[in-house]
Design a protein around this motif. Structure first.
Motif, PDB file in Angstrom:
ATOM      1  N   ASP A 115       0.824  -1.211   0.000  1.00  0.00           N
ATOM      2  CA  ASP A 115       0.000   0.000   0.000  1.00  0.00           C
ATOM      3  C   ASP A 115       0.860   1.263   0.000  1.00  0.00           C
ATOM      4  OD1 ASP A 115      -2.384  -1.456   0.040  1.00  0.00           O
ATOM      5  OD2 ASP A 115      -2.263  -1.707   2.212  1.00  0.00           O
ATOM      6  N   VAL A 116       2.021   1.200   0.640  1.00  0.00           N
ATOM      7  CA  VAL A 116       2.933   2.349   0.596  1.00  0.00           C
ATOM      8  C   VAL A 116       3.381   2.618  -0.836  1.00  0.00           C
ATOM      9  CG1 VAL A 116       5.194   3.197   1.321  1.00  0.00           C
ATOM     10  CG2 VAL A 116       3.709   2.071   2.973  1.00  0.00           C
ATOM     11  N   ALA A 167       0.454   4.339  -2.701  1.00  0.00           N
ATOM     12  CA  ALA A 167       0.299   5.733  -2.289  1.00  0.00           C
ATOM     13  C   ALA A 167       1.489   6.577  -2.729  1.00  0.00           C
ATOM     14  CB  ALA A 167       0.114   5.806  -0.774  1.00  0.00           C
ATOM     15  N   ASP A 168       2.674   6.020  -2.677  1.00  0.00           N
ATOM     16  CA  ASP A 168       3.868   6.753  -3.093  1.00  0.00           C
ATOM     17  C   ASP A 168       3.788   7.136  -4.568  1.00  0.00           C
ATOM     18  OD1 ASP A 168       6.402   7.869  -3.020  1.00  0.00           O
ATOM     19  OD2 ASP A 168       7.399   5.961  -3.420  1.00  0.00           O
ATOM     20  N   ALA A 169       3.334   6.210  -5.395  1.00  0.00           N
ATOM     21  CA  ALA A 169       3.213   6.514  -6.825  1.00  0.00           C
ATOM     22  C   ALA A 169       2.176   7.600  -7.084  1.00  0.00           C
ATOM     23  CB  ALA A 169       2.856   5.240  -7.593  1.00  0.00           C
ATOM     24  N   GLU A 170       1.052   7.546  -6.387  1.00  0.00           N
ATOM     25  CA  GLU A 170       0.019   8.560  -6.599  1.00  0.00           C
ATOM     26  C   GLU A 170       0.449   9.923  -6.067  1.00  0.00           C
ATOM     27  OE1 GLU A 170      -2.906   8.691  -8.162  1.00  0.00           O
ATOM     28  OE2 GLU A 170      -2.448   6.718  -8.989  1.00  0.00           O
ATOM     29  N   GLY A 221       2.050 -13.484  -1.747  1.00  0.00           N
ATOM     30  CA  GLY A 221       1.844 -13.847  -0.352  1.00  0.00           C
ATOM     31  C   GLY A 221       3.089 -13.591   0.465  1.00  0.00           C
ATOM     32  N   ARG A 222       3.305 -14.457   1.430  1.00  0.00           N
ATOM     33  CA  ARG A 222       4.402 -14.258   2.363  1.00  0.00           C
ATOM     34  C   ARG A 222       5.754 -14.322   1.680  1.00  0.00           C
ATOM     35  NH1 ARG A 222       5.497 -17.972   7.763  1.00  0.00           N
ATOM     36  NH2 ARG A 222       7.283 -16.811   8.555  1.00  0.00           N
ATOM     37  N   ASP A 223       5.894 -15.226   0.706  1.00  0.00           N
ATOM     38  CA  ASP A 223       7.181 -15.377   0.038  1.00  0.00           C
ATOM     39  C   ASP A 223       7.507 -14.202  -0.881  1.00  0.00           C
ATOM     40  OD1 ASP A 223       7.433 -17.781   1.329  1.00  0.00           O
ATOM     41  OD2 ASP A 223       6.575 -18.935  -0.335  1.00  0.00           O
ATOM     42  N   GLY A 224       6.496 -13.497  -1.317  1.00  0.00           N
ATOM     43  CA  GLY A 224       6.704 -12.346  -2.191  1.00  0.00           C
ATOM     44  C   GLY A 224       5.380 -11.696  -2.517  1.00  0.00           C
ATOM     45  N   VAL A 225       5.262 -10.413  -2.251  1.00  0.00           N
ATOM     46  CA  VAL A 225       4.019  -9.682  -2.465  1.00  0.00           C
ATOM     47  C   VAL A 225       4.144  -8.884  -3.757  1.00  0.00           C
ATOM     48  CG1 VAL A 225       2.435  -7.960  -1.536  1.00  0.00           C
ATOM     49  CG2 VAL A 225       3.579  -9.555   0.000  1.00  0.00           C
ATOM     50  N   LEU A 226       3.187  -9.075  -4.632  1.00  0.00           N
ATOM     51  CA  LEU A 226       3.133  -8.325  -5.879  1.00  0.00           C
ATOM     52  C   LEU A 226       2.299  -7.070  -5.665  1.00  0.00           C
ATOM     53  CD1 LEU A 226       2.448 -11.249  -8.401  1.00  0.00           C
ATOM     54  CD2 LEU A 226       4.652 -10.244  -7.789  1.00  0.00           C
ATOM     55  N   ALA A 227       2.803  -5.939  -6.120  1.00  0.00           N
ATOM     56  CA  ALA A 227       2.041  -4.691  -5.998  1.00  0.00           C
ATOM     57  C   ALA A 227       1.046  -4.547  -7.120  1.00  0.00           C
ATOM     58  CB  ALA A 227       2.994  -3.493  -5.970  1.00  0.00           C
ATOM     59  N   THR A 228       1.436  -4.875  -8.345  1.00  0.00           N
ATOM     60  CA  THR A 228       0.559  -4.756  -9.503  1.00  0.00           C
ATOM     61  C   THR A 228       0.770  -5.947 -10.422  1.00  0.00           C
ATOM     62  OG1 THR A 228       2.205  -3.442 -10.698  1.00  0.00           O
ATOM     63  CG2 THR A 228       0.542  -2.232  -9.421  1.00  0.00           C
ATOM     64  N   VAL A 229      -0.210  -6.198 -11.279  1.00  0.00           N
ATOM     65  CA  VAL A 229      -0.117  -7.210 -12.326  1.00  0.00           C
ATOM     66  C   VAL A 229      -0.664  -6.589 -13.603  1.00  0.00           C
ATOM     67  CG1 VAL A 229      -0.246  -9.207 -10.803  1.00  0.00           C
ATOM     68  CG2 VAL A 229      -2.348  -8.177 -11.679  1.00  0.00           C
ATOM     69  N   PRO A 230      -0.174  -7.025 -14.770  1.00  0.00           N
ATOM     70  CA  PRO A 230      -0.669  -6.462 -16.031  1.00  0.00           C
ATOM     71  C   PRO A 230      -2.093  -6.924 -16.334  1.00  0.00           C
ATOM     72  CG  PRO A 230       0.907  -8.224 -16.443  1.00  0.00           C
ATOM     73  CD  PRO A 230       0.931  -7.980 -14.967  1.00  0.00           C
ATOM     74  N   ALA A 231      -2.661  -6.360 -17.370  1.00  0.00           N
ATOM     75  CA  ALA A 231      -4.044  -6.658 -17.752  1.00  0.00           C
ATOM     76  C   ALA A 231      -4.168  -7.933 -18.565  1.00  0.00           C
ATOM     77  CB  ALA A 231      -4.638  -5.480 -18.530  1.00  0.00           C
ATOM     78  N   THR A 232      -3.090  -8.658 -18.799  1.00  0.00           N
ATOM     79  CA  THR A 232      -3.154  -9.892 -19.572  1.00  0.00           C
ATOM     80  C   THR A 232      -3.795 -10.991 -18.743  1.00  0.00           C
ATOM     81  OG1 THR A 232      -0.922 -10.458 -18.827  1.00  0.00           O
ATOM     82  CG2 THR A 232      -1.131  -9.254 -20.903  1.00  0.00           C
ATOM     83  N   ARG A 233      -4.303 -12.025 -19.422  1.00  0.00           N
ATOM     84  CA  ARG A 233      -4.976 -13.114 -18.728  1.00  0.00           C
ATOM     85  C   ARG A 233      -3.980 -13.889 -17.873  1.00  0.00           C
ATOM     86  NH1 ARG A 233      -5.220 -18.017 -22.073  1.00  0.00           N
ATOM     87  NH2 ARG A 233      -7.278 -18.371 -21.177  1.00  0.00           N
ATOM     88  N   ALA A 234      -4.370 -14.100 -16.630  1.00  0.00           N
ATOM     89  CA  ALA A 234      -3.514 -14.802 -15.686  1.00  0.00           C
ATOM     90  C   ALA A 234      -4.356 -15.193 -14.476  1.00  0.00           C
ATOM     91  CB  ALA A 234      -2.328 -13.943 -15.249  1.00  0.00           C
ATOM     92  N   LEU A 235      -3.929 -16.227 -13.803  1.00  0.00           N
ATOM     93  CA  LEU A 235      -4.511 -16.641 -12.535  1.00  0.00           C
ATOM     94  C   LEU A 235      -3.641 -16.069 -11.421  1.00  0.00           C
ATOM     95  CD1 LEU A 235      -5.425 -20.348 -13.292  1.00  0.00           C
ATOM     96  CD2 LEU A 235      -7.026 -18.666 -12.396  1.00  0.00           C
ATOM     97  N   VAL A 236      -4.211 -15.218 -10.602  1.00  0.00           N
ATOM     98  CA  VAL A 236      -3.486 -14.588  -9.508  1.00  0.00           C
ATOM     99  C   VAL A 236      -4.005 -15.198  -8.209  1.00  0.00           C
ATOM    100  CG1 VAL A 236      -2.889 -12.441  -8.358  1.00  0.00           C
ATOM    101  CG2 VAL A 236      -3.221 -12.474 -10.839  1.00  0.00           C
ATOM    102  N   GLY A 253      -4.839  -9.552   1.968  1.00  0.00           N
ATOM    103  CA  GLY A 253      -3.929  -8.445   2.193  1.00  0.00           C
ATOM    104  C   GLY A 253      -2.801  -8.358   1.201  1.00  0.00           C
ATOM    105  N   ALA A 254      -2.546  -9.417   0.446  1.00  0.00           N
ATOM    106  CA  ALA A 254      -1.449  -9.426  -0.530  1.00  0.00           C
ATOM    107  C   ALA A 254      -1.961  -9.387  -1.957  1.00  0.00           C
ATOM    108  CB  ALA A 254      -0.565 -10.664  -0.329  1.00  0.00           C
ATOM    109  N   GLU A 255      -3.228  -9.053  -2.178  1.00  0.00           N
ATOM    110  CA  GLU A 255      -3.785  -9.021  -3.527  1.00  0.00           C
ATOM    111  C   GLU A 255      -3.181  -7.872  -4.320  1.00  0.00           C
ATOM    112  OE1 GLU A 255      -5.570  -8.645  -0.811  1.00  0.00           O
ATOM    113  OE2 GLU A 255      -7.014 -10.281  -0.579  1.00  0.00           O
ATOM    114  N   PRO A 256      -2.532  -8.158  -5.433  1.00  0.00           N
ATOM    115  CA  PRO A 256      -1.985  -7.060  -6.249  1.00  0.00           C
ATOM    116  C   PRO A 256      -3.093  -6.339  -7.004  1.00  0.00           C
ATOM    117  CG  PRO A 256      -1.558  -9.161  -7.298  1.00  0.00           C
ATOM    118  CD  PRO A 256      -2.201  -9.486  -5.980  1.00  0.00           C
ATOM    119  N   VAL A 257      -2.816  -5.133  -7.400  1.00  0.00           N
ATOM    120  CA  VAL A 257      -3.762  -4.334  -8.176  1.00  0.00           C
ATOM    121  C   VAL A 257      -3.557  -4.656  -9.644  1.00  0.00           C
ATOM    122  CG1 VAL A 257      -4.476  -2.000  -8.782  1.00  0.00           C
ATOM    123  CG2 VAL A 257      -3.796  -2.531  -6.435  1.00  0.00           C
ATOM    124  N   ALA A 258      -4.633  -5.036 -10.311  1.00  0.00           N
ATOM    125  CA  ALA A 258      -4.567  -5.358 -11.734  1.00  0.00           C
ATOM    126  C   ALA A 258      -4.833  -4.111 -12.562  1.00  0.00           C
ATOM    127  CB  ALA A 258      -5.574  -6.447 -12.079  1.00  0.00           C
TER     128      ALA A 258
END
Length: 934
Positions: A297-298, A301-304, A743-758, A763-768
């Motif tokens: 989340d930081v 917010a930092d990017a915005e 998740g715990r091993d690595g948190v993704l902040a964002t994911v691209p708009a391409t088809r994928a299973l996330v 709390g660790a859901e990346p923003v698509a």
């Protein structure tokens, strides 16, 4: 008196002049020679400032707010100078300051007063709070960070002032919210609505506050040029809220609105709205502090903030920066180079000058609760800071907590909510898996972990973009049970160390290895399995475990007497997924080594609409868990023994606090000496991967020779399926789709708009980019079935945080009972009604935030003794004490009305001080308004 005495000259009876200081004695400073120092001392009975002599050599550097070294109780300790005075109340000789660590005035007057108020509210000490508020010094970063040139218009932080006990009116819980004082003030709860002029200061005793800035004279912020040049009259993201533009206008004109904001779903995001609020505050000539739960989340917010304010106009404070960079950024805030801060809960105490706005996002996240004494919550600290300084406050989230609802009910804050029509147009379409219509079409949906409704949502969503799968448990298989009798699988290895007194050293009580040939054999096996073959790191393999154990762990049920027969020869046949299928999906057993997303479709079919394993009928299943169909997991109520089974909805694998922990079988030294069977660890077993041996979650060792103590079976099954196992099975079900995990091993902040299973944990859901096309929220029973006062509120919060990332109108499938209030609130996207109902129920039952509550946890005798010695305020109710673990610890709860919160904290702090003064051997942990009441 004789005549000779009467004739003595006056000089003979005049008082003698004080002697000069001895050689080597410090010479006092020419002015204000006494420094009041907050010593780094955690003892509650010594929680007060101490006076020290300021030598003349330190007269220029020992200013209020600097770090010093002083001698306290014969030791050199750290401290902060709170103020310099002319004389001391102490009649004896003062000890001189040893040295000034740095001339940087790191403790401002506002932070010193806030720390004192937080310590008093949470029955803690000033030293503990200052340890949380001020980062450790980094000398190189302090020397290399350039200091700003002093200008007339630059606000500077005031030096530290004496941090005496805070007045009761400074508690944010004052007045209708929870105040110990009923004296009306202009800034207490129940004031003017958000957006109105509420810029009057707090009650007497509050800290320094910034004066209102006149519209014509306030300095023009540099963010005007740094922004995107949009029309200043437009509120941007706040236009969707009726109260949004007036809220920004109040911030821009130097007022102090307080609001609870319910953010809109539909992948609109929250960071942009927060950045606009910060921009309006800076335009008004004041600073802002934004607190978010975690680093992901930081980053958002930092990017915005960078986009809205421009480069260099704010700093982001996180623990990942490292001590040097974090201290360097913190110094920029202290020196007034930036006036906007975003960070995790440590940023709550950021020394922003002329503070105008404090904001917190997702205040229901437990990451906002400090794990160190005195265990403050970021929301309460920020509210207290806003109350003391006259700053505005914004509490935002997709849901609303009971605490935020209490602030609205007391009129301390006002809601900011979008119209219902706007919410309906942006909210996703939520379908509970247990709807009657779906059950009529799919009779197996009651037992399937992933019913046909969820399969359809995933398949249709992947046609247009990424889909999200939320799994509440991390890891691979975090809980295992016996395949035959359903008994929880527990570690049979001995404890790593056990204190056993002997006749020669009974008084010394030195720790010894557990004696006995059986223990020696297992202990010898421990190091080989856990160290040589990496068992402690990745679970190890059964082949390596059997080799190092010398084959002694093999049994008749292990496949031909070989240890390999259990794990390698039979693959995962003894784990979740019956019939010798490795992946837990029908037909997935032929490729146990495939990675998710590789190879052909399970079952040998490759059509886009084929189901896993070549089955196309309803009721296809994924993974395992309570209620799964072809897996040997039974739902609660399916048999007479369902309540005792780990696979039922009402039970789970026992944790460290369960009744079947290691303390039950460890016994004492007497039992060992009498020749009873050797003690075992008895920790829960888990798997780190599909081809690893089970390991103990308590001692970390691989228990390769596990055998069920009840039935003698050696086959294991899954009780709970984690995120990594879910990702593995989804990869086999959709081989042409990439699988991303967060998740715990690595948190993704964002994911691209391409088809994928996330696949992500809560709390660790990346923003698509553009939002997710669909989402499936698995294992709702795991969230709703927790023994926690906030279980329903927390489940709804996690669900809405994930569902808000979807595109407007996208489909969400939640695996939960459609009749539960939390599920219905998600379906209607009405968390406000759920929060109001939750608050009403807690008020009726006497739970926070309707009341103030404190817990005492420690040894049974110590807790009972402290209860007897504490002078509780009138109306206090004591609940307990009750046992909390097998080690003999107990916990007592003390409940008082909201108006008695300050008196309760003072009483508990006084009782802790008495115990510390007499050096009581047992420590009693005091926690005020804890999150984990149940």
């Amino acid at each position: 008196m004789t005549d000779s005495d009467a004739l003595l000259p006056l000089d003979a009876v005049r008082r003698a002049e004080p002697s000069k200081p001895g050689k080597g004695a410090p010479v006092p400073a020419p002015s204000r020679p006494v420094a009041r120092v907050a010593v780094d001392n955690p003892l509650p009975h010594l929680d007060r400032p101490f006076d020290y002599l300021v030598p003349a050599s330190m007269h220029e550097t020992a200013e209020p707010g600097v770090r010093v070294r002083v001698r306290f109780a014969g030791q050199l300790v750290d401290g902060f100078v709170l103020e310099r005075v002319e004389e001391s109340d102490h009649t004896g000789k003062l000890t001189a300051l040893e040295r000034v660590v740095s001339g940087e005035q790191v403790l401002t007057g506002e932070i010193a007063g806030l720390a004192r108020a937080v310590a008093d509210r949470y029955a803690g000490t000033l030293a503990d709070v200052l340890r949380l508020a001020i980062p450790p010094r980094h000398a190189r970063a302090e020397a290399t960070t350039p200091k700003p040139a002093a200008t007339a218009g630059t606000p500077t932080a005031s030096p530290a002032q004496p941090a005496g006990p805070a007045a009761p009116a400074n508690d944010i819980s004052s007045g209708p919210v929870a105040g110990p004082s009923s004296r009306p003030t202009s800034d207490t709860p129940g004031g003017t609505p958000a957006g109105a002029d509420s810029g009057h200061g707090p009650a007497a005793g509050g800290g320094p506050r910034s004066a209102p800035v006149e519209a014509g004279n306030r300095p023009r912020s540099a963010v005007v040029e740094a922004g995107d040049g949009s029309d200043r009259a437009s509120a941007g993201p706040w236009d969707d809220y009726p109260m949004g533009p007036s809220f920004l206008d109040a911030l821009r004109n130097g007022r102090a609105p307080r609001a609870v904001w319910s953010a809109l779903p539909g992948a609109k995001g929250w960071a942009g709205a927060v950045a606009e609020a910060v921009r309006a505050t800076l335009d008004g000539g004041r600073g802002a502090v934004v607190v978010v739960p975690d680093g992901k989340d930081v980053a958002l917010a930092d990017a915005e903030l960078t986009r809205v304010l421009g480069d260099g106009m704010h700093v982001a404070l996180t623990a990942d920066l490292g001590p040097a960079e974090r201290y360097r950024r913190w110094l920029r805030v202290l020196r007034g180079q930036v006036r906007a801060v975003v960070g995790t809960r440590a940023a709550t105490f950021a020394p922003v000058a002329a503070l105008g706005l404090v904001a917190i996002w997702d205040d229901g996240d437990d990451l906002h609760a400090e794990r160190l004494a005195p265990y403050p919550h970021a929301r309460e600290v920020l509210a207290l800071r806003a109350h003391r300084t006259g700053a505005a406050m914004l509490i935002g989230g997709y849901t609303r907590t009971a605490e935020a609802t209490q602030l609205i009910a007391s009129r301390w804050a006002r809601p900011i909510v979008a119209p219902r029509a706007t919410i309906r147009s942006l909210a996703p379409r939520v379908h509970p898996a247990g709807e009657d219509a779906e059950l009529a079409k799919d009779q197996a949906a009651r037992q399937a972990r992933l019913p046909s409704l969820a399969w359809r949502a995933l398949r249709q969503g992947l046609e247009s973009g990424p889909v999200l799968v939320q799994v509440p448990r991390r890891g691979y298989l975090p809980a295992l049970a016996c395949q035959n009798c359903r008994a929880p699988a527990r570690c049979a290895l001995p404890p790593t160390r056990l204190s056993v007194p002997t006749a020669s050293d009974a008084q010394a009580n030195e720790p010894h290895a557990v004696p006995g040939p059986a223990v020696a054999t297992t202990a010898g096996r421990r190091s080989a399995v856990g160290t040589k073959n990496g068992g402690a790191k990745n679970g190890g393999t059964r082949r390596g475990a059997a080799k190092d154990a010398g084959g002694s762990a093999a049994g008749p049920a292990s496949g031909g007497g070989s240890a390999e027969g259990l794990w390698l020869g039979s693959g995962l046949a003894d784990l979740p997924g019956s019939g010798g299928r490795a992946g837990g999906l029908p037909g997935a057993g032929d490729r146990p080594n495939e990675r998710p997303g590789s190879g052909d479709r399970p079952g040998g079919r490759s059509g886009p609409g084929d189901r896993p394993g070549g089955r196309s009928g309803p009721g296809d299943r994924l993974g395992g868990g309570p209620g799964s169909g072809d897996r040997p997991v039974e739902r609660s109520g399916s048999s007479d023994r369902s309540a005792d089974r780990p696979g039922s909805r009402d039970s789970s694998v026992e944790g460290p606090g369960s009744s079947r922990g290691p303390a039950e079988s460890l016994g004492g030294p007497t039992s060992i000496g009498e020749g009873s069977r050797s003690p075992s660890c008895h920790g829960p077993l888990a798997l780190r991967g599909g081809h690893t041996a089970p390991y103990c979650r308590w001692c970390g060792r691989v228990d390769a020779g596990w055998r069920c103590p009840n039935c003698g079976g050696r086959r294991l099954r899954a009780v709970v399926v984690g995120a990594r196992r879910t990702a593995e099975e989804l990869g086999r079900a959709f081989p042409s789709v990439p699988v991303r995990t967060s998740g715990r091993d690595g948190v993704l902040a964002t994911v691209p708009a391409t088809r994928a299973l996330v696949v992500a944990t809560p709390g660790a859901e990346p923003v698509a980019e553009g939002g997710y096309a669909a989402a499936v929220l698995l294992d709702g029973w795991a969230l709703l079935g927790r023994a926690d006062l906030r279980a329903a509120e927390e489940a709804l919060r996690r669900w809405t945080n994930a569902a808000a990332l979807l595109r407007p109108g996208a489909e969400v499938v939640v695996l939960g009972d459609a009749g539960l209030p939390a599920v219905q609130a998600l379906v209607r996207w009405d968390p406000i009604t759920h929060a109001e109902r939750e608050l009403a129920e807690r008020a009726e039952l006497g739970f926070p935030p309707a009341v103030r509550m404190a817990t005492l946890t420690g040894a049974a005798a110590a807790v009972r003794q402290m209860l007897d010695e504490t002078r509780l305020p009138d109306g206090a109710q004591v609940l307990g004490p009750v046992p909390v673990d097998e080690a003999g610890r107990e916990r007592a709860m003390i409940r008082v009305p909201r108006g008695g919160g300050a008196a309760l904290a003072a009483a508990l702090k006084g009782a802790s001080g008495v115990r510390a003064a007499r050096k009581a051997p047992d420590v009693v942990r005091v926690s005020v308004d804890p999150l984990d009441l149940i």
